[in-house]
Design an enzyme around this catalytic site. Structure first.
Site, short mmCIF file in Angstrom:
data_model
loop_
_atom_site.label_atom_id
_atom_site.label_comp_id
_atom_site.label_asym_id
_atom_site.label_seq_id
_atom_site.Cartn_x
_atom_site.Cartn_y
_atom_site.Cartn_z
N ARG A 1 24.22 4.85 -10.83
CA ARG A 1 24.21 3.24 -11.31
C ARG A 1 25.54 3.64 -12.48
O ARG A 1 25.28 4.06 -13.30
CB ARG A 1 23.10 2.85 -12.03
CG ARG A 1 21.73 2.45 -11.75
CD ARG A 1 20.91 1.73 -12.09
NE ARG A 1 19.34 1.52 -10.89
CZ ARG A 1 19.12 2.53 -10.77
NH1 ARG A 1 18.76 4.00 -10.70
NH2 ARG A 1 18.25 2.33 -9.68
N GLU B 1 16.32 14.82 -10.38
CA GLU B 1 18.03 15.09 -10.41
C GLU B 1 19.60 15.14 -10.89
O GLU B 1 19.14 14.18 -12.25
CB GLU B 1 18.77 13.10 -9.80
CG GLU B 1 17.27 13.01 -8.90
CD GLU B 1 18.01 11.37 -8.43
OE1 GLU B 1 18.92 10.87 -8.68
OE2 GLU B 1 16.36 10.80 -8.81
N ASP C 1 11.59 6.72 -13.73
CA ASP C 1 12.50 6.28 -12.98
C ASP C 1 13.27 6.23 -14.76
O ASP C 1 13.63 5.22 -14.63
CB ASP C 1 12.79 5.11 -12.37
CG ASP C 1 13.94 5.05 -11.37
OD1 ASP C 1 14.68 6.52 -11.72
OD2 ASP C 1 14.36 4.27 -10.65
N HIS D 1 24.24 5.31 -6.66
CA HIS D 1 24.65 6.55 -5.64
C HIS D 1 25.72 6.46 -3.92
O HIS D 1 25.24 6.52 -3.32
CB HIS D 1 23.37 6.70 -4.98
CG HIS D 1 21.82 7.24 -5.46
ND1 HIS D 1 22.17 7.51 -6.78
CD2 HIS D 1 20.58 7.14 -5.89
CE1 HIS D 1 21.21 7.85 -7.63
NE2 HIS D 1 20.14 7.61 -6.32
N HIS E 1 19.18 15.03 -4.09
CA HIS E 1 17.87 13.30 -4.03
C HIS E 1 16.89 14.52 -3.46
O HIS E 1 16.08 13.33 -3.32
CB HIS E 1 18.88 12.33 -3.73
CG HIS E 1 18.12 11.32 -4.36
ND1 HIS E 1 16.78 11.19 -4.26
CD2 HIS E 1 18.10 10.13 -5.57
CE1 HIS E 1 16.05 9.69 -5.31
NE2 HIS E 1 17.41 9.59 -5.29
#
Length: 333
Positions: free
Chosen positions: A68, A294, A224, A95, A166
Site C-alpha cells: 500500500r 512477500e 496481514d 499492488h 505473491h
C-alpha cells in the site's frame, strides 16, 4: 484465453514449477517426497482464464509497487505530489492499482529447461508513476530443492520501485487451514497499521506481542502484517544474506520452506479473503488455505524515508536488482 506457460525443473530433478507469461505468475510447484510421492504446495488454477478473473494476485509478480501507498499519493524529490491509480472504491494504492503488473502479459525473453526470463515495459504515467520503467523477472531452479526469483529494473525518471512475488503456499499439499503451519520470522519489529492496513507509526518491537515469531510457533491467527527483517537476513543488493528471512513448516512437520531475500521486509498474509477474491473462478479457494510470504519494502515507504531500511527510490542510471530464494527441505529426513 491462450496462455504461454513453462514447466521448469533442475537437470537433477527435484522441485518442478509452472510459470505463466500472464502476470509473470508462479502458477504451480510440486515438491517430491520420499517414496515417490509429491506435494503441490503453491495455490493456483487449472484454467488460465481464472488468472484474469481472480483478485488475489495468485502467484503473480506485483508492481510497480507491492503493498500500500497511503491515500494513493506520495511527494516526489522535486516536491510535486504524485497521484497513483487505485482500485475502484479504494482510498489507497495497492499492488499497482487497478491495472497492476499482475494482469499484464509479459514478454518471453529467454526460456530453458530450468529457467525462464520475462520482461515488461511500463510507460511513463503508468499507474500514475513517473518515467518509463523496464523490468525483468527470472525464475530459475538453481538446485533440485531451490526456486530463485530475481527482479531487475531501470527507470528514466526518479521513481519508487518495489516488485515482489505473491505466491500462496500450503505445505500440507491439500486445502487445509494454513494457520496450523509452523512459522519462524527473522524479524524483531512489525509495522503498526489501522483497519485499512495503512501504517500508523514506525516499526515497533514484536517481543511480548502475538506478532513475535522469532521462536517457531503455529501461525495460529489471521495475519496481514509487515515485518521488518533483522539485518542478518536482508541485504541492500542481490547478495546472499547470511540467514533466512522466514521458515514455514507444514502442519505434519514433513516439509519445510526457507525464504531468503535481499529485500528488507516481509508481508505475511494468511489468505483471509481468498474466498471473495476467487469467487467465480473454476477453483474457489476458501479463506486461510494459503499463506503469502512477500519480500518487499515496508508499506507506504515512499512517504517514510525515515524508516530504518534501504531507500526504495530508483534513479536514472541505476539498476534495481533483488532476489527471493525459496528452499524446500524435509526436516525429519
Amino acid at each position: 484465453m491462450s496462455e504461454t506457460s513453462f514447466t521448469l525443473q533442475h537437470a537433477e530433478g527435484g522441485v518442478r514449477i509452472r510459470v505463466l507469461a500472464h502476470g509473470a505468475t508462479w502458477a504451480a510447484c510440486h515438491v517430491p517426497l520420499p517414496g515417490g510421492a509429491e506435494r503441490s504446495v503453491v495455490l493456483g488454477f487449472d484454467q488460465h482464464t481464472d488468472y484474469q478473473r481472480q483478485q488475489a494476485y495468485m502467484g503473480a509478480t506485483v508492481g510497480r509497487w507491492a503493498n500500500r501507498i497511503a491515500h494513493g499519493t506520495y511527494t516526489g524529490p522535486d516536491g510535486e505530489l504524485v497521484h497513483l491509480s487505485r482500485h475502484p472504491g479504494s482510498e489507497h494504492h495497492l499492488h499497482g492499482g487497478a491495472e497492476g503488473f499482475d494482469q499484464r502479459t509479459w514478454t518471453v525473453l529467454h526460456a530453458a529447461a530450468d529457467e525462464v526470463r520475462l520482461g515488461l515495459v511500463s510507460p511513463a504515467g503508468d499507474q500514475g508513476f513517473p518515467g518509463t520503467l523496464h523490468c525483468e523477472v527470472r525464475y530459475r531452479l538453481s538446485s533440485p530443492s531451490c526456486v530463485e526469483v530475481q527482479f531487475t529494473a531501470s527507470v528514466d525518471a526518479p521513481c519508487p520501485v518495489g516488485l515482489t512475488n505473491h505466491a500462496y503456499f500450503n505445505l500440507d499439499g491439500q486445502p487445509t487451514d494454513v494457520r496450523s503451519h509452523q512459522l519462524w520470522l527473522n524479524a524483531a519489529a512489525a509495522l503498526p497499521v489501522d483497519e485499512r492496513l495503512v501504517p500508523t507509526g514506525p516499526p515497533a518491537a514484536v517481543i511480548g506481542t502475538p506478532l513475535d515469531y522469532q521462536t517457531t510457533k503455529p501461525i495460529g491467527m489471521a495475519l496481514d502484517n509487515a515485518f521488518l527483517l533483522n539485518p542478518a537476513s536482508s541485504a541492500a543488493s542481490a547478495t546472499e544474506p547470511a540467514e533466512p528471512a522466514a521458515e514455514l513448516t507444514s502442519a505434519d512437520g514433513l516439509l519445510r520452506l526457507r525464504v531468503h531475500t535481499s529485500l528488507p521486509a516481509l508481508q505475511v498474509y494468511t489468505g483471509e479473503f481468498l474466498g471473495a477474491c476467487t469467487a467465480g473462478c473454476s477453483t474457489t479457494w476458501a479463506p486461510f488455505r494459503g499463506v503469502a510470504i512477500e519480500p518487499q519494502y515496508l508499506p507506504d515507504s515512499p512517504n517514510h524515508p525515515e524508516w530504518p531500511q534501504p531507500s526504495c527510490w530508483l534513479m536514472p542510471g541505476q539498476t534495481w536488482q533483488h532476489h527471493i530464494r525459496y528452499e524446500f527441505d524435509l526436516p525429519g529426513a
